[in-house]
Write a protein that holds these residues in place. Structure first.
Motif, short mmCIF file in Angstrom:
data_model
loop_
_atom_site.label_atom_id
_atom_site.label_comp_id
_atom_site.label_asym_id
_atom_site.label_seq_id
_atom_site.Cartn_x
_atom_site.Cartn_y
_atom_site.Cartn_z
N UNK A 20 0.83 -1.21 0.00
CA UNK A 20 0.00 0.00 0.00
C UNK A 20 0.86 1.26 0.00
N UNK A 21 1.92 1.24 0.79
CA UNK A 21 2.79 2.41 0.87
C UNK A 21 3.51 2.67 -0.45
N UNK A 22 4.05 1.62 -1.06
CA UNK A 22 4.77 1.78 -2.33
C UNK A 22 3.82 2.20 -3.44
N UNK A 23 2.62 1.61 -3.47
CA UNK A 23 1.65 1.96 -4.51
C UNK A 23 1.29 3.43 -4.42
N UNK A 24 1.17 3.96 -3.21
CA UNK A 24 0.83 5.36 -3.03
C UNK A 24 1.90 6.29 -3.60
N UNK A 25 3.12 5.79 -3.70
CA UNK A 25 4.22 6.58 -4.25
C UNK A 25 4.51 6.24 -5.70
#
Length: 221
Positions: A20-25
Motif C-alpha cells: 500500500x505504501x509503495x503503490x501510493x508513491x
C-alpha cells in the motif's frame, strides 16, 4: 523511471502494508501470495499485478520471472512470505522432520531461489533485496526452534549475499512482534492483538528503500 517491486506474502500483514505504501508513491507492483481469493482484490485495489501461488514451487517462481521480464526488470525484491511450521509450537525434541523440511523450503530455499533468479536485473538497476527475518533468528524462545532456525539461515544467506553482491543493497529486517495471523496462530489471537500492527514497521522499510544505507541486519524498534 517507474520502479518495480516484487513482494511475496503480499495479501495481508506486513507485505500488504508495504505494498500500500509503495503503490501510493507510484511504484509498479507484482504481488504474490498463496491465497488467490485474498490477493486479487488487494492487487486490484492497488493497480498491481496479482500472481497467486506458492513461492516454494519452482513453476510459480518461473511465472514470477516471466512477469518481471514483461515489466522490464526489477528494482526491489521483498522476501516476506514465510511459514510458521508445526502448530502448536513443538519442542525440537519432537519436531516433525517432514514439517521442518517443508519450512526450510518455504523460508530459506524459496527466498534464495528468487534472489538467484532476479540478481541479473537487480545488479543492472542497482536494486535491493529485503529479507524479512525475526528475533527468533537470534534469541532462544521455547517452541520457536524450527521457525527460528529458518530465519537464522536466512540471516546468514543475506549476510553473505551482501558481501558477494556489493552493487545490490541487501537488508535482513527483524520487524519485531506484529499483530498478524501468523502470530495469532502461534500465541493465540488475544496475545497477538496486543502487538503493534504491521503498518508500524513500514516507515523503517521505506527509510531503507529511499535512503539506501549499507547492507546489513536491521531491527525495527
Amino acid at each position: 523511471m517507474t520502479k518495480t517491486a516484487l513482494i511475496t506474502g503480499a495479501s495481508r500483514g506486513l507485505g500488504l502494508a508495504l505494498a500500500r505504501s509503495l503503490a501510493a508513491d507510484g511504484w509498479r507492483l507484482i504481488l504474490t501470495a498463496r491465497g488467490a481469493d485474498t490477493l486479487r482484490p488487494v492487487a486490484d485495489g492497488l493497480g498491481a499485478l496479482a500472481l497467486p501461488g506458492d513461492v516454494a514451487d519452482p513453476v510459480h517462481r518461473d511465472r514470477l520471472a516471466h512477469a518481471v521480464r514483461d515489466h522490464g526488470g526489477l528494482d526491489l525484491l521483498v522476501n516476506n512470505a514465510s511459514g510458521l511450521g508445526a502448530v502448536p509450537l513443538p519442542p525440537l525434541a519432537g519436531y516433525p522432520l517432514d514439517v521442518f523440511e517443508d519450512l526450510f523450503r518455504a523460508n530459506v530455499l524459496a527466498p534464495l531461489a528468487l534472489v538467484q533468479t532476479f540478481l541479473p536485473t537487480l545488479r543492472e538497476r542497482r536494486g535491493a533485496v529485503v529479507n524479512i527475518s525475526s528475533d527468533a533468528a537470534v534469541e532462544a524462545y521455547e517452541g520457536w526452534g524450527g521457525y527460528g532456525a529458518t530465519k537464522a539461515a536466512l540471516d546468514q544467506l543475506s549476510n553473505v549475499l551482501a558481501v558477494e553482491e556489493p552493487e545490490v543493497a541487501v537488508w535482513w529486517v527483524d520487524p519485531g512482534e506484529m499483530n498478524t495471523t501468523m502470530l495469532a496462530d502461534a500465541v493465540g489471537p488475544d496475545d497477538a492483538a496486543a502487538a503493534p500492527g504491521p503498518e508500524t514497521v513500514v516507515p523503517t522499510l521505506r527509510q531503507l528503500i529511499e535512503e539506501r544505507p549499507a547492507s546489513g541486519r536491521v531491527s525495527h524498534s
